[in-house]
Design a protein around this motif. Structure first.
Motif, PDB file in Angstrom:
ATOM      1  N   MET A   1     -29.386  10.499 -10.615  1.00  0.00           N
ATOM      2  CA  MET A   1     -30.662   9.996 -10.128  1.00  0.00           C
ATOM      3  C   MET A   1     -30.968  10.619  -8.771  1.00  0.00           C
ATOM      4  SD  MET A   1     -30.549   5.994 -11.159  1.00  0.00           S
ATOM      5  CE  MET A   1     -28.890   5.736 -10.626  1.00  0.00           C
ATOM      6  N   TYR A   2     -32.241  10.796  -8.514  1.00  0.00           N
ATOM      7  CA  TYR A   2     -32.656  11.280  -7.200  1.00  0.00           C
ATOM      8  C   TYR A   2     -32.738  10.102  -6.237  1.00  0.00           C
ATOM      9  CZ  TYR A   2     -33.912  15.950  -8.826  1.00  0.00           C
ATOM     10  OH  TYR A   2     -33.886  17.233  -9.321  1.00  0.00           O
ATOM     11  N   THR A   3     -32.421  10.385  -4.974  1.00  0.00           N
ATOM     12  CA  THR A   3     -32.476   9.358  -3.934  1.00  0.00           C
ATOM     13  C   THR A   3     -33.229   9.911  -2.723  1.00  0.00           C
ATOM     14  OG1 THR A   3     -30.398  10.074  -2.927  1.00  0.00           O
ATOM     15  CG2 THR A   3     -30.250   8.379  -4.653  1.00  0.00           C
ATOM     16  N   ASN A   4     -33.589   8.995  -1.822  1.00  0.00           N
ATOM     17  CA  ASN A   4     -34.188   9.436  -0.561  1.00  0.00           C
ATOM     18  C   ASN A   4     -33.067   9.807   0.403  1.00  0.00           C
ATOM     19  OD1 ASN A   4     -33.216   6.989   0.487  1.00  0.00           O
ATOM     20  ND2 ASN A   4     -35.238   6.088   0.742  1.00  0.00           N
ATOM     21  N   ALA A   5     -33.417  10.141   1.625  1.00  0.00           N
ATOM     22  CA  ALA A   5     -32.425  10.580   2.614  1.00  0.00           C
ATOM     23  C   ALA A   5     -31.400   9.496   2.934  1.00  0.00           C
ATOM     24  CB  ALA A   5     -33.134  11.031   3.892  1.00  0.00           C
ATOM     25  N   LYS A   6     -31.738   8.227   2.691  1.00  0.00           N
ATOM     26  CA  LYS A   6     -30.811   7.120   2.949  1.00  0.00           C
ATOM     27  C   LYS A   6     -29.967   6.780   1.729  1.00  0.00           C
ATOM     28  CE  LYS A   6     -33.824   5.070   6.413  1.00  0.00           C
ATOM     29  NZ  LYS A   6     -34.700   3.940   6.735  1.00  0.00           N
ATOM     30  N   GLY A   7     -30.142   7.546   0.633  1.00  0.00           N
ATOM     31  CA  GLY A   7     -29.358   7.303  -0.568  1.00  0.00           C
ATOM     32  C   GLY A   7     -29.943   6.258  -1.494  1.00  0.00           C
ATOM     33  N   MET A   8     -31.172   5.824  -1.221  1.00  0.00           N
ATOM     34  CA  MET A   8     -31.806   4.802  -2.057  1.00  0.00           C
ATOM     35  C   MET A   8     -32.509   5.458  -3.246  1.00  0.00           C
ATOM     36  SD  MET A   8     -30.681   2.313  -0.356  1.00  0.00           S
ATOM     37  CE  MET A   8     -31.433   0.869  -1.078  1.00  0.00           C
ATOM     38  N   THR A   9     -32.340   4.864  -4.408  1.00  0.00           N
ATOM     39  CA  THR A   9     -32.891   5.396  -5.655  1.00  0.00           C
ATOM     40  C   THR A   9     -34.418   5.492  -5.584  1.00  0.00           C
ATOM     41  OG1 THR A   9     -31.031   4.461  -6.871  1.00  0.00           O
ATOM     42  CG2 THR A   9     -33.002   5.001  -8.161  1.00  0.00           C
ATOM     43  N   LEU A  10     -34.948   6.573  -6.163  1.00  0.00           N
ATOM     44  CA  LEU A  10     -36.387   6.785  -6.241  1.00  0.00           C
ATOM     45  C   LEU A  10     -36.870   6.488  -7.657  1.00  0.00           C
ATOM     46  CD1 LEU A  10     -36.584  10.129  -4.239  1.00  0.00           C
ATOM     47  CD2 LEU A  10     -37.228   7.845  -3.437  1.00  0.00           C
ATOM     48  N   TYR A  11     -38.086   5.920  -7.745  1.00  0.00           N
ATOM     49  CA  TYR A  11     -38.660   5.491  -9.023  1.00  0.00           C
ATOM     50  C   TYR A  11     -40.075   6.011  -9.204  1.00  0.00           C
ATOM     51  CZ  TYR A  11     -34.953   1.996  -8.580  1.00  0.00           C
ATOM     52  OH  TYR A  11     -33.743   1.376  -8.436  1.00  0.00           O
ATOM     53  N   THR A  12     -40.488   6.137 -10.467  1.00  0.00           N
ATOM     54  CA  THR A  12     -41.891   6.400 -10.799  1.00  0.00           C
ATOM     55  C   THR A  12     -42.451   5.160 -11.498  1.00  0.00           C
ATOM     56  OG1 THR A  12     -41.294   7.386 -12.942  1.00  0.00           O
ATOM     57  CG2 THR A  12     -41.590   8.899 -11.062  1.00  0.00           C
ATOM     58  N   PHE A  13     -43.788   5.052 -11.501  1.00  0.00           N
ATOM     59  CA  PHE A  13     -44.499   3.902 -12.051  1.00  0.00           C
ATOM     60  C   PHE A  13     -45.433   4.394 -13.147  1.00  0.00           C
ATOM     61  CE2 PHE A  13     -47.929   0.532 -10.960  1.00  0.00           C
ATOM     62  CZ  PHE A  13     -47.408  -0.367 -11.875  1.00  0.00           C
ATOM     63  N   ASP A  14     -45.234   3.917 -14.377  1.00  0.00           N
ATOM     64  CA  ASP A  14     -46.020   4.381 -15.519  1.00  0.00           C
ATOM     65  C   ASP A  14     -47.525   4.169 -15.362  1.00  0.00           C
ATOM     66  OD1 ASP A  14     -43.727   5.236 -16.810  1.00  0.00           O
ATOM     67  OD2 ASP A  14     -43.653   3.544 -18.203  1.00  0.00           O
ATOM     68  N   LYS A  15     -47.928   3.152 -14.596  1.00  0.00           N
ATOM     69  CA  LYS A  15     -49.352   2.847 -14.471  1.00  0.00           C
ATOM     70  C   LYS A  15     -50.082   3.723 -13.455  1.00  0.00           C
ATOM     71  CE  LYS A  15     -49.423  -1.878 -16.157  1.00  0.00           C
ATOM     72  NZ  LYS A  15     -49.932  -3.223 -15.911  1.00  0.00           N
ATOM     73  N   ASP A  16     -49.333   4.536 -12.700  1.00  0.00           N
ATOM     74  CA  ASP A  16     -49.992   5.425 -11.732  1.00  0.00           C
ATOM     75  C   ASP A  16     -50.818   6.479 -12.466  1.00  0.00           C
ATOM     76  OD1 ASP A  16     -49.465   4.457  -9.211  1.00  0.00           O
ATOM     77  OD2 ASP A  16     -47.717   5.723  -8.875  1.00  0.00           O
ATOM     78  N   PRO A  17     -52.053   6.699 -12.001  1.00  0.00           N
ATOM     79  CA  PRO A  17     -52.872   7.746 -12.619  1.00  0.00           C
ATOM     80  C   PRO A  17     -52.390   9.135 -12.184  1.00  0.00           C
ATOM     81  CG  PRO A  17     -54.033   6.801 -10.761  1.00  0.00           C
ATOM     82  CD  PRO A  17     -52.760   6.003 -10.927  1.00  0.00           C
TER      83      PRO A  17
END
Length: 92
Positions: A1-17
């Motif tokens: 999984m991809y994370t930010n610089a602090k190691g926190m998981t990044l997510y996408t949102f299906d409802k985003d246009p």
């Protein structure tokens, strides 16, 4: 999984246009904060930037805005993966 610089998981949102403002605002944005890019950050490969709802630039992966999840407490947590079958961890 991809994370930010602090190691926190990044997510996408299906409802985003595909274009236009994020579908996640107000209370949603408090639980799912936008992964913001710094002015010095440079897009590369599948990683681009889109205007954020509150100004500035939000990271996007393959054209989808990315977010963190407030309920992830420590690096590596992925509590938001498949949340309501609309939020998905960004994977390599």
């Amino acid at each position: 999984m991809y994370t930010n610089a602090k190691g926190m998981t990044l997510y996408t949102f299906d409802k985003d246009p595909a274009s236009g403002p994020s579908a996640c605002s107000g209370g949603c944005a408090q639980v799912w904060p936008a992964a913001m890019a710094d002015a010095s950050d440079k897009p590369q490969g599948d990683w681009t930037m889109m205007p954020a709802a509150d100004g500035g630039n939000q990271w996007a992966y393959k054209g989808k805005r990315v977010y963190t999840f407030a309920k992830d407490q420590k690096p590596g947590d992925a509590n938001g993966d498949n949340f309501k079958n609309m939020w998905h961890a960004v994977k390599h």
